[in-house]
Design an enzyme around this catalytic site. Sequence first.
Site, short mmCIF file in Angstrom:
data_model
loop_
_atom_site.label_atom_id
_atom_site.label_comp_id
_atom_site.label_asym_id
_atom_site.label_seq_id
_atom_site.Cartn_x
_atom_site.Cartn_y
_atom_site.Cartn_z
N HIS A 61 3.79 -2.18 1.86
CA HIS A 61 2.98 -0.91 0.97
C HIS A 61 1.70 -1.90 0.46
O HIS A 61 1.69 -2.79 0.44
CB HIS A 61 3.94 -0.40 0.13
CG HIS A 61 4.23 -1.57 -1.02
ND1 HIS A 61 5.32 -2.29 -0.79
CD2 HIS A 61 3.70 -1.78 -2.09
CE1 HIS A 61 5.35 -3.38 -1.69
NE2 HIS A 61 4.36 -3.11 -2.81
N HIS A 111 -3.90 -5.78 -1.33
CA HIS A 111 -3.38 -6.63 -0.37
C HIS A 111 -2.07 -5.83 0.04
O HIS A 111 -1.30 -5.01 -0.67
CB HIS A 111 -3.11 -7.90 -0.75
CG HIS A 111 -2.01 -7.91 -1.90
ND1 HIS A 111 -2.58 -7.65 -3.32
CD2 HIS A 111 -0.79 -7.94 -2.05
CE1 HIS A 111 -1.51 -7.74 -4.04
NE2 HIS A 111 -0.27 -8.04 -3.33
O1 3AM Z 1 2.52 -5.13 -3.94
P1 3AM Z 1 3.14 -6.55 -4.10
O2 3AM Z 1 4.36 -6.93 -3.20
O3 3AM Z 1 2.25 -7.60 -4.42
O4 3AM Z 1 5.49 -8.14 -6.80
C1 3AM Z 1 5.62 -6.62 -6.93
C2 3AM Z 1 5.05 -5.91 -5.93
O5 3AM Z 1 3.68 -6.34 -5.70
C3 3AM Z 1 4.99 -6.23 -8.08
O6 3AM Z 1 4.73 -4.90 -7.89
C4 3AM Z 1 4.50 -4.46 -6.57
C5 3AM Z 1 5.69 -3.32 -6.17
O7 3AM Z 1 7.05 -3.80 -6.46
N1 3AM Z 1 5.46 -6.39 -9.40
C6 3AM Z 1 6.65 -6.69 -9.76
N2 3AM Z 1 7.03 -6.96 -10.84
C7 3AM Z 1 5.80 -6.91 -11.47
C8 3AM Z 1 5.20 -7.11 -12.97
N3 3AM Z 1 6.15 -7.70 -13.96
C9 3AM Z 1 4.68 -6.59 -10.63
N4 3AM Z 1 3.31 -6.54 -10.69
C10 3AM Z 1 3.05 -6.95 -12.19
N5 3AM Z 1 3.66 -7.24 -13.08
#
Ligand code: 3AM
Length: 178
Positions: free
Chosen positions: A36, A120
């Site tokens: 996603h 990304h």
């Molecule tokens: O889209 P990506 O995979 O980069 O890493 C988590 C994921 O990122 C991120 O939110 C997206 C959907 O789960 N994520 C998880 N915890 C987070 C936090 N505390 C976070 N992003 C910012 N702060």
Amino acid sequence: MRLFVGLALPWPLKERLAMLAGGLPGARWVPTENYHLTLRFIGETPAYKAEEIDHALAALRAPAFSLTLSGIGVFEKGGRSVSLWAGVERNPQLDHLQGKVETALQRAGMPPERRRFSPHVTLARLNDSVAPAKVAGFVQAHNLFRAAPEPMTHFTLFSSRLGKEASVYTPEVEYELT
Ligand code: 3AM
């Protein structure tokens, strides 16, 4: 519930991304169904707040657009690579949508996101067991990665349950792009 706003990717695009997975010992590859593009991480949210967020997102108007995934890169923390991702071709309409989502969430009472939007799709999470030279080699080998443009006709409020192996993402509400 733990929430984030994102773009769901059509299945052919997920399959295309899945073909990149492999050849990097120690990497934790994201399962195909989980790919996603995060527009805004929200985090743990009480039900009443989730409803406010839903109302704010439902009132948002933004045009549909075409998304082209392009390039491979890594995010680093403390000098080491922590995630591997597919990038996005420069896209003012995507930036516009992200800005609108941010504004809507602030109206719903969320504190502003401090980090710059860096669109990304995460492909894998990395740790110390993944050799830096292998990571560099992977990025180099897939330097020319570029997927066909795909129409984005809605964005999604996802809930996320943290699992042992991988998180489980559930689309809670879809919002049309006009
Ligand atoms: O889209 P990506 O995979 O980069 O890493 C988590 C994921 O990122 C991120 O939110 C997206 C959907 O789960 N994520 C998880 N915890 C987070 C936090 N505390 C976070 N992003 C910012 N702060």
